[in-house]
Scaffold this motif. Sequence first.
Motif, short mmCIF file in Angstrom:
data_model
loop_
_atom_site.label_atom_id
_atom_site.label_comp_id
_atom_site.label_asym_id
_atom_site.label_seq_id
_atom_site.Cartn_x
_atom_site.Cartn_y
_atom_site.Cartn_z
N ASP A 1 -0.50 -13.68 -2.94
CA ASP A 1 -1.02 -13.73 -4.30
C ASP A 1 -1.67 -12.42 -4.75
OD1 ASP A 1 -0.18 -16.29 -4.41
OD2 ASP A 1 -2.17 -17.20 -4.22
N PHE A 2 -2.47 -11.82 -3.87
CA PHE A 2 -3.28 -10.66 -4.28
C PHE A 2 -2.39 -9.57 -4.85
CE2 PHE A 2 -5.59 -6.76 -3.83
CZ PHE A 2 -6.85 -7.10 -4.25
N PRO A 3 -2.77 -8.97 -5.97
CA PRO A 3 -3.99 -9.12 -6.75
C PRO A 3 -3.79 -10.04 -7.97
CG PRO A 3 -2.86 -7.15 -7.45
CD PRO A 3 -1.97 -7.81 -6.43
N ASP B 1 3.99 -6.28 -15.06
CA ASP B 1 4.23 -4.84 -14.80
C ASP B 1 3.65 -4.41 -13.47
OD1 ASP B 1 5.37 -4.70 -17.28
OD2 ASP B 1 3.53 -4.06 -18.29
N PHE B 2 2.80 -5.24 -12.88
CA PHE B 2 2.17 -4.81 -11.63
C PHE B 2 3.19 -4.65 -10.51
CE2 PHE B 2 0.66 -5.86 -7.40
CZ PHE B 2 -0.23 -4.82 -7.21
N ARG B 3 3.09 -3.54 -9.80
CA ARG B 3 3.86 -3.32 -8.58
C ARG B 3 2.92 -2.74 -7.53
NH1 ARG B 3 6.61 -5.60 -11.40
NH2 ARG B 3 8.71 -5.25 -12.20
N CYS B 4 2.89 -3.34 -6.36
CA CYS B 4 2.07 -2.80 -5.27
C CYS B 4 2.59 -1.42 -4.91
CB CYS B 4 2.16 -3.73 -4.06
SG CYS B 4 1.41 -3.02 -2.58
N VAL B 5 1.69 -0.46 -4.75
CA VAL B 5 2.13 0.90 -4.43
C VAL B 5 2.08 1.16 -2.92
CG1 VAL B 5 1.53 1.82 -6.69
CG2 VAL B 5 -0.19 1.86 -4.87
N ALA B 6 1.72 0.14 -2.14
CA ALA B 6 1.79 0.14 -0.67
C ALA B 6 1.26 1.44 -0.06
CB ALA B 6 3.22 -0.15 -0.23
N ALA C 1 1.17 4.38 -0.97
CA ALA C 1 0.47 5.30 -1.87
C ALA C 1 -0.87 4.75 -2.32
CB ALA C 1 1.35 5.60 -3.09
N CYS C 2 -1.24 3.57 -1.84
CA CYS C 2 -2.49 2.95 -2.30
C CYS C 2 -3.69 3.71 -1.71
CB CYS C 2 -2.55 1.49 -1.85
SG CYS C 2 -4.06 0.67 -2.39
N PRO C 3 -4.63 4.13 -2.56
CA PRO C 3 -5.78 4.88 -2.05
C PRO C 3 -6.80 4.02 -1.32
CG PRO C 3 -5.97 4.57 -4.41
CD PRO C 3 -4.64 4.01 -4.01
N ASP C 4 -6.69 2.69 -1.43
CA ASP C 4 -7.66 1.83 -0.77
C ASP C 4 -6.93 0.83 0.14
OD1 ASP C 4 -9.73 0.28 0.04
OD2 ASP C 4 -10.51 -0.18 -1.93
N SER C 5 -6.23 -0.10 -0.43
CA SER C 5 -5.45 -1.13 0.26
C SER C 5 -6.25 -2.41 0.40
CB SER C 5 -4.97 -0.70 1.64
OG SER C 5 -4.48 -1.84 2.32
N CYS C 6 -5.56 -3.51 0.14
CA CYS C 6 -6.18 -4.82 0.28
C CYS C 6 -6.26 -5.21 1.75
CB CYS C 6 -5.40 -5.86 -0.51
SG CYS C 6 -3.62 -5.69 -0.41
N CYS C 7 -5.68 -4.42 2.65
CA CYS C 7 -5.72 -4.73 4.09
C CYS C 7 -6.92 -4.08 4.75
CB CYS C 7 -4.46 -4.23 4.78
SG CYS C 7 -2.96 -4.72 3.97
N SER D 1 -10.04 -5.29 -8.23
CA SER D 1 -10.33 -4.72 -6.91
C SER D 1 -9.11 -4.03 -6.30
CB SER D 1 -10.85 -5.79 -5.96
OG SER D 1 -9.96 -6.89 -5.93
N CYS D 2 -7.94 -4.25 -6.87
CA CYS D 2 -6.74 -3.51 -6.45
C CYS D 2 -6.70 -2.18 -7.19
CB CYS D 2 -5.49 -4.34 -6.77
SG CYS D 2 -3.96 -3.38 -6.75
N PRO D 3 -6.61 -1.05 -6.49
CA PRO D 3 -6.64 0.25 -7.19
C PRO D 3 -5.49 0.42 -8.17
CG PRO D 3 -6.97 0.55 -4.84
CD PRO D 3 -6.59 -0.90 -5.03
N GLU D 4 -4.35 -0.18 -7.90
CA GLU D 4 -3.23 -0.03 -8.84
C GLU D 4 -3.51 -0.82 -10.12
OE1 GLU D 4 -0.97 1.91 -9.32
OE2 GLU D 4 0.47 0.93 -10.62
N VAL D 5 -4.13 -1.98 -9.98
CA VAL D 5 -4.53 -2.74 -11.17
C VAL D 5 -5.58 -1.94 -11.94
CG1 VAL D 5 -5.64 -4.83 -12.03
CG2 VAL D 5 -3.95 -4.98 -10.18
#
Length: 333
Positions: free
Chosen positions: A96-98, A11-16, A18-24, A115-119
């Motif tokens: 791979d992340f997350p 079900d996970f989808r990166c919100v790009a 809209a992400c409040p933090d970001s893995c980048c 550590s991913c805000p969407e997760v």
Amino acid sequence: MKLRKMACYDDFRCVAAACPDSCCKEWDVAVDADSAAIYQSLPGDLGRDIRQTMYWEEGRWYFAITEGRCPMWRRDGLCRIQAELGHEALCQTCRDFPRLTHDYGDFVELGLELSCPEVARMLFAGADTAFTEAEVPGGEPPEYDAQDMALLLQTRQEMLSILEDPARPLPQALALALLYAYRAQGALDGGQLQPADPEAELSFGRQMAQPGDGQAVVDFYRQLEILTPAWRQRLENPQFPQEWDEKLRILASYGIQRYWLQAISDFDLIGRAKMVIFSCVLVHLLGGDTEQTAQLYAKEIENNWENVEALLEGAYAAPALTDANLLGLLLLC
Ligand code: SF4
């Protein structure tokens, strides 16, 4: 072999954007050798710009962070490599992340990183984290002892039952989890898994407890490697709330699911159990929004192997992380 997957995994989808933090953000990304080789010979502006962001350290390539972000991050929240070359052109870390893969040879477990805000949003909204199981081709003979793994699988389930028992107040559940970890460790070390009466265990725990020192716990985390100003600020301003947020059960269960079986490599269940239980205690002591604090905790601690090792060692040696202090914080406060 068996493929065990968190029920919510797909079900996970990166919100790009809209992400409040970001893995980048904030951390340097390790680049695998295959991707680095492709980037080294990539033509055009993109190839040039990627190479300018890469650096070599201790045997591997990294993307350097510039002004707090990966230089490939665009203002619209998308990755420039992905936008121009497609998802497959991302390095392994970013592909791979997350998503988490734990390969035990004859079975693989797939999970998601807190550590991913969407997760984090999914998990704290009640996403189903139980493992589904399917037979898939492949696999290798395991290097571990089958009985040890069977014991770890059984005891992980029992730990989760202790933590998720709604009839048991959360601090008591965490204390019982610590004491259960000692019984499971004894069994892993060759003894019998002894049954125990929870009330007798709690009584024993209260006898072992010393007045809890929450500030000492926060100070322990302050001397670990800190990645973000936001985390430093949180550690410098703990709120020490009285009430325990029930959402911390989710954090505890997530940690046990993620780390318990890894004891097959070094037989250290106690260290892992204490790392997980202290994660709940720390997030509780810091206060504020549990979901945000837990996500930040995961980014700072779980994605930094040196910090994880410091916790596994600290579980046996750090005065702040003694069983007596932990039980005091859980049973006497
Ligand atoms: S942290 Fe998660 S939601 Fe945010 S950009 Fe990365 S993968 Fe997407």
